[in-house]
Each structure stands twice: as structure tokens, then as C-alpha cells.
Design a protein around this motif. Structure first.
Motif, PDB file in Angstrom:
ATOM      1  N   LEU A  57       0.813  -1.213   0.000  1.00  0.00           N
ATOM      2  CA  LEU A  57       0.000   0.000   0.000  1.00  0.00           C
ATOM      3  C   LEU A  57       0.848   1.266   0.000  1.00  0.00           C
ATOM      4  CD1 LEU A  57      -2.772  -1.127   2.504  1.00  0.00           C
ATOM      5  CD2 LEU A  57      -3.088  -0.728   0.062  1.00  0.00           C
ATOM      6  N   LYS A 104      -9.436   4.976  -1.723  1.00  0.00           N
ATOM      7  CA  LYS A 104      -9.250   6.255  -1.018  1.00  0.00           C
ATOM      8  C   LYS A 104      -8.057   7.035  -1.556  1.00  0.00           C
ATOM      9  CE  LYS A 104     -11.335   5.285   3.487  1.00  0.00           C
ATOM     10  NZ  LYS A 104     -11.041   4.783   4.840  1.00  0.00           N
ATOM     11  N   GLN A 125      -8.812   0.926   0.747  1.00  0.00           N
ATOM     12  CA  GLN A 125      -7.686   1.854   0.919  1.00  0.00           C
ATOM     13  C   GLN A 125      -7.155   2.364  -0.428  1.00  0.00           C
ATOM     14  OE1 GLN A 125      -5.881  -1.064   3.726  1.00  0.00           O
ATOM     15  NE2 GLN A 125      -5.137   0.736   4.821  1.00  0.00           N
ATOM     16  N   GLN A 130       0.536   4.691  -2.398  1.00  0.00           N
ATOM     17  CA  GLN A 130       0.337   6.021  -1.834  1.00  0.00           C
ATOM     18  C   GLN A 130       1.343   7.001  -2.443  1.00  0.00           C
ATOM     19  OE1 GLN A 130      -2.124   7.037   0.670  1.00  0.00           O
ATOM     20  NE2 GLN A 130      -1.441   8.898  -0.349  1.00  0.00           N
ATOM     21  N   LYS A 151     -10.247  -4.774   2.692  1.00  0.00           N
ATOM     22  CA  LYS A 151      -9.824  -3.459   3.214  1.00  0.00           C
ATOM     23  C   LYS A 151      -8.779  -2.813   2.301  1.00  0.00           C
ATOM     24  CE  LYS A 151      -6.279  -5.339   6.317  1.00  0.00           C
ATOM     25  NZ  LYS A 151      -5.880  -5.614   7.700  1.00  0.00           N
ATOM     26  N   GLU A 152      -8.009  -3.644   1.566  1.00  0.00           N
ATOM     27  CA  GLU A 152      -7.018  -3.075   0.633  1.00  0.00           C
ATOM     28  C   GLU A 152      -7.706  -2.387  -0.545  1.00  0.00           C
ATOM     29  OE1 GLU A 152      -3.091  -5.805   1.034  1.00  0.00           O
ATOM     30  OE2 GLU A 152      -4.727  -6.683  -0.111  1.00  0.00           O
TER      31      GLU A 152
END
Length: 237
Positions: free
Chosen positions: A179, A210, A207, A183, A203-204
Motif C-alpha cells: 500500500l 481512497k 484503501q 500512496q 480493506k485493501e
């Protein structure tokens, strides 16, 4: 965020390699067209296809298989694996493939990449495969001295629109993706980043969404039922 389920082809079969190792290969189906159809039924509108035979020895072993996947329609199809000259690019685009992915040649012949991006624009994507932050080429066997994030910036500078970034150490491990690198890459202006390699948890997906990433590729996790494709597609919306 878009979701691209992956079909990796070897001898016209659907397979998955672990960390790109041809000796660690699982066969999931002998009918790739049927797998693509199943993905569509679960809500997929995109497909990521890799010709592993092409990547390994440059041969078009899976060309007719890719043709049959494209001809059934209803999917935005991107194809990579051993695409190292313009003839191969034209062959795939003439089939109706929506986007072709250049990998090794993007590093070894950067002027060629520039020409192809100028000519075919957003139909050319670049696959950036990295280990420990450095670009890997030739089926992941050779690690270059080119830093992967710097290379992605260089690609953005010449007008590459889409980058498929794979952290090799995560690929096929079902232990989660990197992750942090996504980012960092999400800060490069003008690039559509596709996250690839090791995505294993819902959840990945949340994320990555997002981070405003363009897309994520799901592979082994959907073949082993670690993730459910229809659920992943919903989460990404």
C-alpha cells in the motif's frame, strides 16, 4: 476505481504463477473464454490478460485464445506479455484489444516506447515490475539499477497515461499488497496507476480507492476464493 480481474495464459490455459516463477504454476482452467464469461456475469467490465508464453519466449502461442476472449465482447481488455515491437502492438489492436502493455522494452528501448506513445497514445500502457524499489525486466529475472518511482515519473513526463505497477515480492503470495508504494505513486500528476500484486483483502480495495487510484488487478485471490469478485467490484465503486 476500476477492477481488472486477471487471466494469465500459458499454452491456452488459465494459470497463476507465484512471484513470476514458471516452476511454481497452478492451472485453474483449460477454457479461458469461459472464465472471462464468468467474470462478466459477476459484474466485471474490464479484463487484464497476460500472455506468459509471449513474456517467456516471445511466441504468440495464445493469440487465438485472446481473440476468442475479445470477440465475445462486453469487456475492456488490456493485454501484456512479450510485446516488444510495433507489429505485435498492431496485431493486438487489430483484434479489438483496447490497450497493450509494454514491459521490458520500455526500459531497454525507451525511444521506441516514446514513439509508440506518440503514435497510439492511451492505447499504450507500461507495466512497471519492481523488487525492493528497482525495476525488474525479462520476466522478473533481471533487476535493473533504475528506481521504480523515478521511472514512473519519467513515463508520466513523456505522456504515458496508464501504469500497471507490480511489487514482485507480493505477487501470488496472498499476503497483501504494498500500500505504501501506491500512496507514493498516487502523488504523480497525470498518471492512471493500476495496483497489481498480492491484493488479498477487502480493506485493501477500500484503501486503494481512497488513494484515488485508477484501478486494481485481482488475480490469485479470486481464483482461490480469498476474495469474491462481485464483492470487490462493489467495494471499488
Amino acid at each position: 476505481m476500476e477492477i481488472f480481474p486477471a487471466i494469465d495464459l500459458r499454452n491456452s490455459q488459465v494459470v497463476r504463477l507465484t512471484q513470476g516463477d514458471y516452476n511454481r504454476m497452478d492451472v485453474y482452467s483449460s477454457n479461458p473464454t469461459e472464465i472471462a464469461q464468468q467474470f462478466k456475469q459477476k459484474g466485471a467490465t474490464n479484463l487484464h490478460v497476460v500472455d506468459l508464453d509471449g513474456a517467456k519466449d516471445g511466441k504468440l502461442v495464445n493469440f487465438n485464445t485472446i481473440r476468442s476472449i475479445v470477440e465475445q465482447g462486453g469487456l475492456f481488455v488490456e493485454v501484456g506479455g512479450g510485446i516488444r515491437d510495433e507489429q505485435r502492438i498492431q496485431q493486438y489492436l487489430s483484434l479489438g484489444v483496447n490497450r497493450v502493455i509494454l514491459g521490458t522494452v520500455a526500459i531497454t528501448n525507451f525511444p521506441f516506447l516514446q514513439q509508440m506513445v506518440e503514435k497510439y497514445k492511451e492505447k499504450i500502457a507500461v507495466g512497471v515490475d519492481a523488487r525492493d524499489g528497482y525495476v525488474a525486466i525479462n520476466g522478473w529475472k533481471e533487476i535493473t539499477d533504475t528506481k521504480s518511482v523515478d521511472f514512473c515519473q519519467k513515463l508520466a513526463d513523456i505522456g504515458v497515461k496508464t501504469i500497471i505497477y507490480t511489487d514482485i515480492s507480493k505477487d501470488g503470495q496472498l499476503s497483501g499488497t504494498n500500500l505504501e508504494i501506491y500512496q507514493e505513486l498516487s502523488q504523480i500528476k497525470g498518471l492512471d496507476i493500476v495496483a497489481s500484486g498480492g491484493i488479498s483483502y477487502e480493506k485493501e480495495i477500500v484503501q486503494l480507492k481512497k488513494m484515488n487510484l485508477y484501478a486494481a488487478i485481482v488475480g490469485k485471490a479470486i481464483y482461490t476464493d480469498t476474495l469474491q469478485l462481485d464483492r470487490v467490484i462493489q467495494l471499488a465503486k
